[in-house]
Write an enzyme that holds these catalytic residues in place. Structure first.
Site: not given
Ligand code: EPU
Length: 336
Positions: A235, A163, A332
């Site tokens: 995010s 990012r 972000e």
């Molecule tokens: N998790 C939770 N609770 C939540 C959200 C996540 O426990 O409310 C846990 C999930 O179970 C998982 C881990 O956290 O074990 C990661 O969650 P997820 O795979 O949903 O991805 P993220 O790290 O929360 C990132 C990006 C998203 C992107 C997803 C999928 C960032 C800041 N966000 O989210 O990007 O869609 O990975 O690749 O890096 C965006 O930038 O607007 C965005 C949505």
């Protein structure tokens, strides 16, 4: 064509749908028009505004916003393996993804349904499901406001990180991105390793480009709010990157904590969504704002919020995570 809007209403130009105004907003269709815009039409400071998907207006923008509307997509060159495509900054990112999938070009399918314009993609190096924009960007073309000249940077020069890019730092508020050149692959390059992607793709009959795009769209729709219905900016926070010692301390107390390798091998990336969730804030609401009940990284406008309310909630979320885990999570989203 140049279009100028004075005292512009920004409600439909920011995905949080907060009701703020800009002194002036200027749309341009052709990059060459930027010379005239900067010679004659800027009032006060200026800032580029893409789809308004990564910004929170907490006040009226006492400045000129410049919004690209150049919608060209042209093939620059092609060989048996690859296609190079130059895409105007004003093209909707997801329209570009669809354009690639229709032509059997691999590389951006995992980035399906990310809201925003192509010109914003390199700024924060958008990423999802194991892929980032930098994996397919070849170069970024832009207008330098001070010199009134066009320039470009190769992917290596853009200083891309998680990012992050040079456009958020050394070139912030100095350039207007006008187009991005991508390299796409004719051979299949499926990347299904992230989360539920492989299972969702399998259920659709295997790793075709169309199935991967459909699977990613379905996963996103199941977890993330539709900006057309519920104001949000995806995010709101970045996943924090911490030293190994910090990660190990937290893992000893929370063995189920998600954690990932970071670009710097001495660091670990944690999941801000998980930290917020475990801090008890997932689904929390107050006034006109809340933390999304299915993805804690996303703050939502539940109807009629102003930017100040969203910001106050963001600060509360950051405080709760700091109190519970001793970790600072950065935003972000750009806050104005
Ligand atoms: N998790 C939770 N609770 C939540 C959200 C996540 O426990 O409310 C846990 C999930 O179970 C998982 C881990 O956290 O074990 C990661 O969650 P997820 O795979 O949903 O991805 P993220 O790290 O929360 C990132 C990006 C998203 C992107 C997803 C999928 C960032 C800041 N966000 O989210 O990007 O869609 O990975 O690749 O890096 C965006 O930038 O607007 C965005 C949505």
């Amino acid at each position: 064509m140049i279009r100028i809007f004075d005292n512009a209403d920004l409600t439909s130009r920011n995905s949080f749908h907060v009701c703020q105004r800009a002194t002036r907003l200027i749309e341009f269709e052709k990059p060459e028009e930027l010379t005239e815009i900067f010679e004659r039409h800027i009032i006060g400071d200026w800032m580029a505004l893409g789809g308004g998907n990564n910004i929170l207006f907490t006040r009226d923008a006492d400045m000129t916003l410049i919004a690209p509307r150049n919608l060209t997509t042209e093939i620059v060159s092609e060989d048996e393996h690859q296609v190079r495509v130059r895409v105007g900054a004003g093209v909707e990112w997801d329209d570009f993804v669809e354009w690639c999938v229709e032509r059997d070009l691999w590389g951006v399918e995992n980035l399906s349904l990310i809201p925003g314009k192509v010109g914003a993609a390199p700024v924060q190096n958008i990423g999802a499901y194991g892929r980032e924009a930098k994996d397919v960007i070849r170069r970024v073309e832009f207008f330098r406001a001070d010199e009134r000249t066009f320039d470009m940077l190769s992917v290596e020069e853009c200083e891309f990180g998680y990012r992050e890019s040079i456009f958020k730092h050394a070139l912030k508020d100095k350039v207007v991105i006008v187009s991005v050149e991508f390299v796409l692959c004719k051979q299949p390059l499926p990347d299904l390793h992230y989360g539920d992607v492989a299972r969702e793709v399998e259920q659709r009959g295997g790793a075709s480009l169309r199935n991967i795009r459909d699977a990613i769209c379905a996963i996103r729709r199941s977890k993330l709010p539709d900006t057309a219905v519920t104001g949000n900016a995806g995010s709101f926070f970045k996943n924090p990157i911490v030293g190994r010692d910090v990660a190990e301390r937290l893992l000893a107390a929370h063995p189920d904590m998600p954690h990932y390798p970071a670009a710097d091998p001495s660091c670990i990336k944690l999941a801000a969504g998980w930290l917020i969730d475990r801090a008890g804030m997932k689904g929390y609401t107050e006034g006109h704002v809340g933390v999304h009940p299915r993805q804690a990284l996303v703050l939502i406008n539940t109807g009629g919020a102003d930017g100040g309310e969203v910001l106050a909630l963001a600060r509360k979320v950051q405080r709760k995570v700091r109190e519970q885990f001793g970790i600072d999570i950065d935003t972000e989203v750009n806050i104005l």
